[in-house]
Design a protein around this motif. Structure first.
Motif, PDB file in Angstrom:
ATOM      1  N   GLU A 137      -7.762  -3.258  10.156  1.00 29.08           N
ATOM      2  CA  GLU A 137      -9.043  -2.671   9.729  1.00 29.08           C
ATOM      3  C   GLU A 137      -8.903  -1.970   8.382  1.00 29.08           C
ATOM      4  O   GLU A 137      -9.705  -2.179   7.458  1.00 29.08           O
ATOM      5  N   GLU A 138      -7.898  -1.111   8.275  1.00 28.56           N
ATOM      6  CA  GLU A 138      -7.801  -0.286   7.067  1.00 28.56           C
ATOM      7  C   GLU A 138      -7.322  -1.089   5.864  1.00 28.56           C
ATOM      8  O   GLU A 138      -7.787  -0.866   4.739  1.00 28.56           O
ATOM      9  N   LEU A 139      -6.426  -2.036   6.062  1.00 22.89           N
ATOM     10  CA  LEU A 139      -6.027  -2.902   4.947  1.00 22.89           C
ATOM     11  C   LEU A 139      -7.201  -3.745   4.463  1.00 22.89           C
ATOM     12  O   LEU A 139      -7.407  -3.897   3.249  1.00 22.89           O
ATOM     13  N   ALA A 140      -7.982  -4.286   5.389  1.00 24.64           N
ATOM     14  CA  ALA A 140      -9.148  -5.083   4.995  1.00 24.64           C
ATOM     15  C   ALA A 140     -10.162  -4.238   4.240  1.00 24.64           C
ATOM     16  O   ALA A 140     -10.762  -4.700   3.262  1.00 24.64           O
ATOM     17  N   ALA A 141     -10.358  -3.000   4.676  1.00 23.08           N
ATOM     18  CA  ALA A 141     -11.304  -2.119   3.999  1.00 23.08           C
ATOM     19  C   ALA A 141     -10.865  -1.820   2.570  1.00 23.08           C
ATOM     20  O   ALA A 141     -11.711  -1.564   1.693  1.00 23.08           O
ATOM     21  N   LEU A 142      -9.553  -1.883   2.319  1.00 20.89           N
ATOM     22  CA  LEU A 142      -9.026  -1.635   0.978  1.00 20.89           C
ATOM     23  C   LEU A 142      -9.022  -2.891   0.104  1.00 20.89           C
ATOM     24  O   LEU A 142      -8.717  -2.802  -1.083  1.00 20.89           O
ATOM     25  N   GLY A 143      -9.332  -4.053   0.698  1.00 19.68           N
ATOM     26  CA  GLY A 143      -9.436  -5.275  -0.084  1.00 19.68           C
ATOM     27  C   GLY A 143      -8.437  -6.358   0.243  1.00 19.68           C
ATOM     28  O   GLY A 143      -8.467  -7.437  -0.371  1.00 19.68           O
ATOM     29  N   VAL A 144      -7.548  -6.131   1.209  1.00 16.21           N
ATOM     30  CA  VAL A 144      -6.593  -7.181   1.584  1.00 16.21           C
ATOM     31  C   VAL A 144      -7.330  -8.265   2.363  1.00 16.21           C
ATOM     32  O   VAL A 144      -8.064  -7.973   3.308  1.00 16.21           O
ATOM     33  N   ASP A 145      -7.142  -9.527   1.984  1.00 15.93           N
ATOM     34  CA  ASP A 145      -7.867 -10.606   2.657  1.00 15.93           C
ATOM     35  C   ASP A 145      -6.970 -11.685   3.240  1.00 15.93           C
ATOM     36  O   ASP A 145      -7.446 -12.677   3.787  1.00 15.93           O
TER      37      ASP A 145
END
Length: 261
Positions: free
Chosen positions: A78-86
């Protein structure tokens, strides 16, 4: 996110990451995986979450530990995706489920049995937990290039480690043994605790996901033998990510990159 834009559990912000993440469960594996990247540097640690950053083919890649099980893994995704990791690849260790598994053989996971609770908070159990096909292909190419033995197949993702390794001492012993036999007879290749969360949360957040785990054979676990070497696992995961970065670059799709200290 916190008020200052940092991820609440990972203690990262957007400047710390790029578009790619490798996700070992064990914090002790993070630095060793990061050492295979260009210019690795420690970024942050909080609770079970440790992050290092490096690069591959000019793009930023982070290595973030998820801890054990679905709840903490979902937090990390969740938190990595929110920072832009895809693009995320789980990198872990598992027990084998098929009797012909060689100790140290890799499982490139194509889908996961959702025998846990975290993903049911996201989607009904009828929704399949599946890997992204281009990530699976990148893992296969990396393993082939490195001469690392592997098989592709389904992972059994569960919540109770001892419920799977010592089911006979549980009040639900007969039910647990029966379910494990069902998964095995259905063709599941390994049993672990994180992949379903990576796949389902990634699906909800439109993140590309994959999973590669090193399997202990049943004989090795029972005999108390030494753990197989993890270096081929780490190398396969990193090379697969390199393939994904290069493929995106060749397609003319720019990933996010930040400076590496």
């Amino acid at each position: 996110m916190t008020a200052n834009g940092r991820a609440h559990h990972l203690h990262l912000d957007e400047s710390d990451v790029g578009g790619y993440a490798l996700l070992p469960g064990n914090p002790d594996h993070v630095a060793d995986i990061a050492a295979l990247l260009d210019e690795p540097v420690f970024v942050a640690r909080n609770r079970e979450f440790e992050t290092w950053r490096g690069s591959l083919a000019g793009e930023t890649v982070v290595v973030t530990s998820t801890g054990v099980g679905g709840p903490s893994t979902a937090l990390a995704v969740e938190e990595l995706a929110a920072l832009g990791v895809d693009t995320m690849i789980r990198v872990g260790v598992s027990g084998s489920m098929q009797p012909d598994t060689r100790n140290g053989e890799l499982a490139i996971v194509t889908g996961a049995i959702r025998d846990e609770g975290t993903t049911k908070q996201y989607l009904p159990v009828e929704f399949p937990a599946v890997a992204t096909i281009e990530v699976v292909r990148a893992l296969q190419e990396a393993a082939d290039a490195g001469g690392v033995p592997y098989r592709c197949g389904l992972a059994h993702t569960k919540d109770s480690y001892y419920g799977e390794t010592e089911p006979e001492r549980m009040p639900l012993a007969s039910a647990l043994v029966e379910r494990l036999d069902i998964w095995r007879r259905g063709g599941a290749v390994c049993s672990e605790m994180e992949t379903a969360a990576v796949f389902i949360v990634g699906s909800v957040l439109n993140v590309r996901t994959g999973s590669v785990v090193m399997m202990w054979s049943g004989d090795a676990v029972r005999d108390g033998g030494p753990a197989p070497a993890v270096e081929p696992l780490f190398a396969t995961a990193v090379e697969a990510m390199r393939h994904l970065v290069s493929a995106r670059g060749a397609a003319g799709v720019a990933g996010r990159s930040v400076g590496v200290a």
